[in-house]
Design a protein around this motif. Structure first.
Motif, mmCIF file in Angstrom:
data_model
loop_
_atom_site.group_PDB
_atom_site.id
_atom_site.type_symbol
_atom_site.label_atom_id
_atom_site.label_comp_id
_atom_site.label_asym_id
_atom_site.label_seq_id
_atom_site.Cartn_x
_atom_site.Cartn_y
_atom_site.Cartn_z
ATOM 1 N N GLY A 226 -26.963 39.122 -44.781
ATOM 2 C CA GLY A 226 -28.332 38.959 -45.238
ATOM 3 C C GLY A 226 -29.171 37.972 -44.472
ATOM 4 N N TYR A 227 -28.625 37.334 -43.448
ATOM 5 C CA TYR A 227 -29.408 36.384 -42.656
ATOM 6 C C TYR A 227 -30.482 37.095 -41.840
ATOM 7 C CZ TYR A 227 -25.921 32.793 -43.714
ATOM 8 O OH TYR A 227 -25.107 31.893 -44.356
ATOM 9 N N LEU A 228 -30.184 38.296 -41.417
ATOM 10 C CA LEU A 228 -31.122 39.159 -40.710
ATOM 11 C C LEU A 228 -31.267 40.446 -41.518
ATOM 12 C CD1 LEU A 228 -29.931 38.655 -37.018
ATOM 13 C CD2 LEU A 228 -31.881 37.578 -38.151
ATOM 14 N N PRO A 229 -32.279 41.275 -41.252
ATOM 15 C CA PRO A 229 -32.453 42.508 -42.036
ATOM 16 C C PRO A 229 -31.163 43.304 -42.173
ATOM 17 C CG PRO A 229 -34.323 42.185 -40.580
ATOM 18 C CD PRO A 229 -33.328 41.105 -40.231
ATOM 19 N N ARG A 230 -30.867 43.711 -43.410
ATOM 20 C CA ARG A 230 -29.552 44.293 -43.709
ATOM 21 C C ARG A 230 -29.305 45.637 -43.046
ATOM 22 N NH1 ARG A 230 -29.540 43.123 -50.226
ATOM 23 N NH2 ARG A 230 -29.670 40.845 -50.120
ATOM 24 N N PHE A 231 -30.347 46.386 -42.777
ATOM 25 C CA PHE A 231 -30.137 47.709 -42.179
ATOM 26 C C PHE A 231 -29.507 47.619 -40.793
ATOM 27 C CE2 PHE A 231 -34.404 46.534 -40.787
ATOM 28 C CZ PHE A 231 -34.394 46.874 -39.445
ATOM 29 N N LEU A 232 -29.583 46.461 -40.149
ATOM 30 C CA LEU A 232 -29.030 46.310 -38.801
ATOM 31 C C LEU A 232 -27.500 46.340 -38.787
ATOM 32 C CD1 LEU A 232 -31.395 43.502 -37.445
ATOM 33 C CD2 LEU A 232 -31.442 45.932 -36.858
ATOM 34 N N SER A 233 -26.864 46.206 -39.946
ATOM 35 C CA SER A 233 -25.393 46.193 -39.997
ATOM 36 C C SER A 233 -24.791 47.524 -40.418
ATOM 37 C CB SER A 233 -24.907 45.087 -40.940
ATOM 38 O OG SER A 233 -25.485 45.224 -42.227
ATOM 39 N N LEU A 234 -25.599 48.549 -40.587
ATOM 40 C CA LEU A 234 -25.057 49.860 -40.937
ATOM 41 C C LEU A 234 -24.173 50.388 -39.803
ATOM 42 C CD1 LEU A 234 -28.264 51.475 -42.465
ATOM 43 C CD2 LEU A 234 -26.204 50.789 -43.721
ATOM 44 N N THR A 235 -23.073 51.033 -40.160
ATOM 45 C CA THR A 235 -22.160 51.583 -39.155
ATOM 46 C C THR A 235 -22.123 53.105 -39.252
ATOM 47 O OG1 THR A 235 -20.304 51.204 -40.693
ATOM 48 C CG2 THR A 235 -20.701 49.537 -39.004
ATOM 49 N N ASN A 236 -21.801 53.745 -38.127
ATOM 50 C CA ASN A 236 -21.745 55.203 -38.108
ATOM 51 C C ASN A 236 -20.357 55.698 -38.498
ATOM 52 O OD1 ASN A 236 -20.132 54.767 -35.857
ATOM 53 N ND2 ASN A 236 -21.690 55.371 -34.368
ATOM 54 N N ARG A 237 -20.117 56.983 -38.317
ATOM 55 C CA ARG A 237 -18.838 57.567 -38.726
ATOM 56 C C ARG A 237 -17.663 57.025 -37.923
ATOM 57 N NH1 ARG A 237 -20.203 64.028 -39.664
ATOM 58 N NH2 ARG A 237 -21.697 63.731 -41.396
ATOM 59 N N ARG A 238 -17.935 56.568 -36.706
ATOM 60 C CA ARG A 238 -16.882 56.005 -35.870
ATOM 61 C C ARG A 238 -16.795 54.489 -36.027
ATOM 62 N NH1 ARG A 238 -14.829 59.788 -32.523
ATOM 63 N NH2 ARG A 238 -13.807 58.172 -31.271
ATOM 64 N N LYS A 239 -17.458 53.976 -37.073
ATOM 65 C CA LYS A 239 -17.398 52.554 -37.443
ATOM 66 C C LYS A 239 -17.985 51.631 -36.368
ATOM 67 C CE LYS A 239 -15.415 53.728 -41.255
ATOM 68 N NZ LYS A 239 -16.239 53.756 -42.495
ATOM 69 N N SER A 240 -19.031 52.103 -35.713
ATOM 70 C CA SER A 240 -19.763 51.260 -34.769
ATOM 71 C C SER A 240 -21.106 50.885 -35.387
ATOM 72 C CB SER A 240 -20.006 52.000 -33.451
ATOM 73 O OG SER A 240 -18.800 52.241 -32.768
ATOM 74 N N PRO A 241 -21.524 49.638 -35.248
ATOM 75 C CA PRO A 241 -22.825 49.224 -35.800
ATOM 76 C C PRO A 241 -23.956 49.752 -34.920
ATOM 77 C CG PRO A 241 -21.793 47.381 -34.667
ATOM 78 C CD PRO A 241 -20.806 48.517 -34.622
ATOM 79 N N TYR A 242 -24.390 50.990 -35.189
ATOM 80 C CA TYR A 242 -25.264 51.679 -34.245
ATOM 81 C C TYR A 242 -26.617 51.006 -34.088
ATOM 82 C CZ TYR A 242 -27.052 53.900 -38.540
ATOM 83 O OH TYR A 242 -27.579 54.135 -39.792
ATOM 84 N N LEU A 243 -27.190 50.514 -35.160
ATOM 85 C CA LEU A 243 -28.468 49.814 -35.026
ATOM 86 C C LEU A 243 -28.273 48.432 -34.392
ATOM 87 C CD1 LEU A 243 -30.176 50.785 -38.398
ATOM 88 C CD2 LEU A 243 -30.704 51.634 -36.112
#
Length: 488
Positions: free
Chosen positions: A341-358
């Motif tokens: 939560g220190y930075l916008p939370r959407f930036l930590s979403l991961t894809n199906r291969r578990k990479s933080p795409y954003l």
């Protein structure tokens, strides 16, 4: 729950009705565990740094001469060794993707965690942007496909290598290991060739000026040693990022200290042979301003040789290795700060291969924009160095605080020398921080301006919306609860 934290509600359909809000939130922010053993982690540590052996360090000769840069390299090597030993202990205690942010969060609170994480982000977002410019210069100088250094080359770097990272961490680290091995082999071959032309008299061929205590070995006096600190760092800059892979490592408690120690040992060896052989082959004066010092060191008469051409191509491999691995490090630090939560939370979403795409795409867009707009790789690297030295001081301080405040904390790995080791790292990091003002004052103020904007965001917004369930926040909350029970 800690003050200023909250438990997020999961988005509809996020993880099914059986999951709580926190479980659903973290489910969409999960990395692929067990993807990297000690060998891949060691390769990652060397990859962060290896491009610095091919270029950049030699500018320190123009600041301190051979003797000044040699002393600076030794002192900065000591700083990194002490810091790496401290980080090995901290990463065994808290093996999460937060790295330095997580360590400082436990020791120094939310403000300390954010200050450290932001400094690391400055380093790992600016450095790839600078290296993309250097890759463009190499591509142009080598005449590859008739391309010139410009935005199409920079864009290709970010698109291709971010794409590999999106494919998966295991694939990314294996690619990095192969490219790094090519670069290391080239450095060894270069050293053999350069030592055949070695002449000790060429090491100190820069004329001395009127500086205090100036000599042939210290042509710019004692102040030249200090001014050369940032360039002594180039032989090791980035190795501290290995703990950022902790959540994706196999048995991080054992593999992380081992990888940190081995990668630093490899880097020390490469620094010594590269520095001495390149300077002794053609002289400090000949290579002090060269953009490709290893190639210049091999071309005494200015004519390309088979070996110099090989080293030129290998230099491109070294740049690719560092560019690629620094993208990884920046994405993981951004992932951890966003997840908590220190930075916008959407930036930590991961894809199906578990990479933080954003976390890969957004820094990539920023890096490409800076590279295409600025075109000043040296300035961006100096900004990155300024951020790095801040993070080093705060991470060393975190080790000191935890050793003093929580001596009974389980430590699967203990830093040799304990608090004395991290004290040395702290003092030298502060000295290197001040030295950046001697080299590029504008870069230091740019970094401070970025810091000021980030701190304003944290002070007025994100510190009131931290995620209590994030691993680094849970670790800190546990410490606070144990302290409260002890007081009772």
């Amino acid at each position: 729950m800690a003050q200023g934290t909250e438990t997020p509600a999961g988005p509809p359909g996020d993880a099914g009705p059986a999951k709580s809000g926190t479980d659903a939130y973290l489910h969409r922010r999960t990395l692929r565990r067990g993807s990297a053993g000690w060998l891949l982690l060691t390769g990652l540590g060397v990859a962060y740094v290896v491009s610095g052996d091919f270029s950049g360090w030699n500018i320190g000769l123009s600041k301190g001469g051979f003797g000044g840069l040699a002393v600076a390299m030794v002192l900065m090597g000591v700083m990194y060794a002490c810091l790496v030993f401290a980080l090995a202990e901290l990463s065994a205690i808290l093996p999460t993707a937060g790295g330095g942010y997580g360590f400082a969060r436990r020791a120094l609170g939310t403000w300390g965690g954010f200050l450290t994480g932001t400094a690391i982000l400055i380093e790992y977002i600016l450095a790839p942007a600078a290296i993309s410019l250097f890759i463009g210069d190499y591509v142009e100088s080598l005449g590859l496909f008739g391309l010139t250094s410009g935005w199409p080359v920079y864009l290709a770097c970010f698109v291709i290598f971010i794409g590999i990272h999106l494919w998966g961490v295991g694939e990314a680290l294996r690619f990095s290991l192969v490219v790094t091995a090519i670069a290391v082999a080239a450095l060894l071959i270069f050293a053999v060739g350069a030592f055949t032309e070695f002449d000790a008299g060429r090491l100190n061929d820069i004329p001395a000026d009127a500086s205090a205590f100036g000599s042939s070995w210290l042509p710019y006096g004692l102040l030249g040693i200090w001014a050369a600190f940032p360039f002594g760092m180039w032989f090791f800059l980035g190795v501290e990022g290995v703990p950022l892979a902790a959540e994706e490592a196999k048995d991080p408690v054992r593999s992380m200290p081992k990888a940190l120690a081995i990668s630093l040992a490899v880097l020390v060896f490469l620094a010594l042979i590269t520095f001495v052989s390149a300077t002794g082959a053609q002289g400090a004066n000949a290579i002090k301003e060269a953009g490709n010092p290893l190639v210049v060191a091999l071309q005494g008469d200015g004519e390309p040789t088979a070996l110099s051409r090989f080293v030129n191509y290998a230099g491109l491999a070294g740049l690719v290795a560092s560019f690629f691995s620094l993208i990884f490090a920046g994405s993981r630090q951004l992932f951890a700060l966003s997840r908590a939560g220190y930075l916008p939370r959407f930036l930590s979403l991961t894809n199906r291969r578990k990479s933080p795409y954003l976390g890969l795409l957004i820094p990539g867009i920023i890096g490409f924009t800076l590279a295409a707009w600025s075109g000043n790789g040296g300035r961006m690297l100096n900004v990155a160095v300024f951020g790095a030295t801040i993070s080093y001081a705060l991470m060393a301080l975190s080790h000191l605080v935890l050793r003093r405040r929580e001596p009974e904390l389980p430590r699967p790995y203990r830093t040799p020398g304990g608090a004395l080791t991290s004290s040395v790292a702290f003092v030298l990091a502060c000295s290197a921080l001040v030295a950046t003002f001697l080299v590029d004052r504008d870069a230091a103020f740019i970094a401070l301006a970025v810091y000021a904007v980030a701190l304003a965001y944290f002070a007025f917004y994100s510190r009131h919306r931290l995620v209590a369930g994030a691993p680094e926040e849970e670790f800190a909350a546990l410490a606070a609860a144990e302290a409260e029970l002890a007081r009772d």
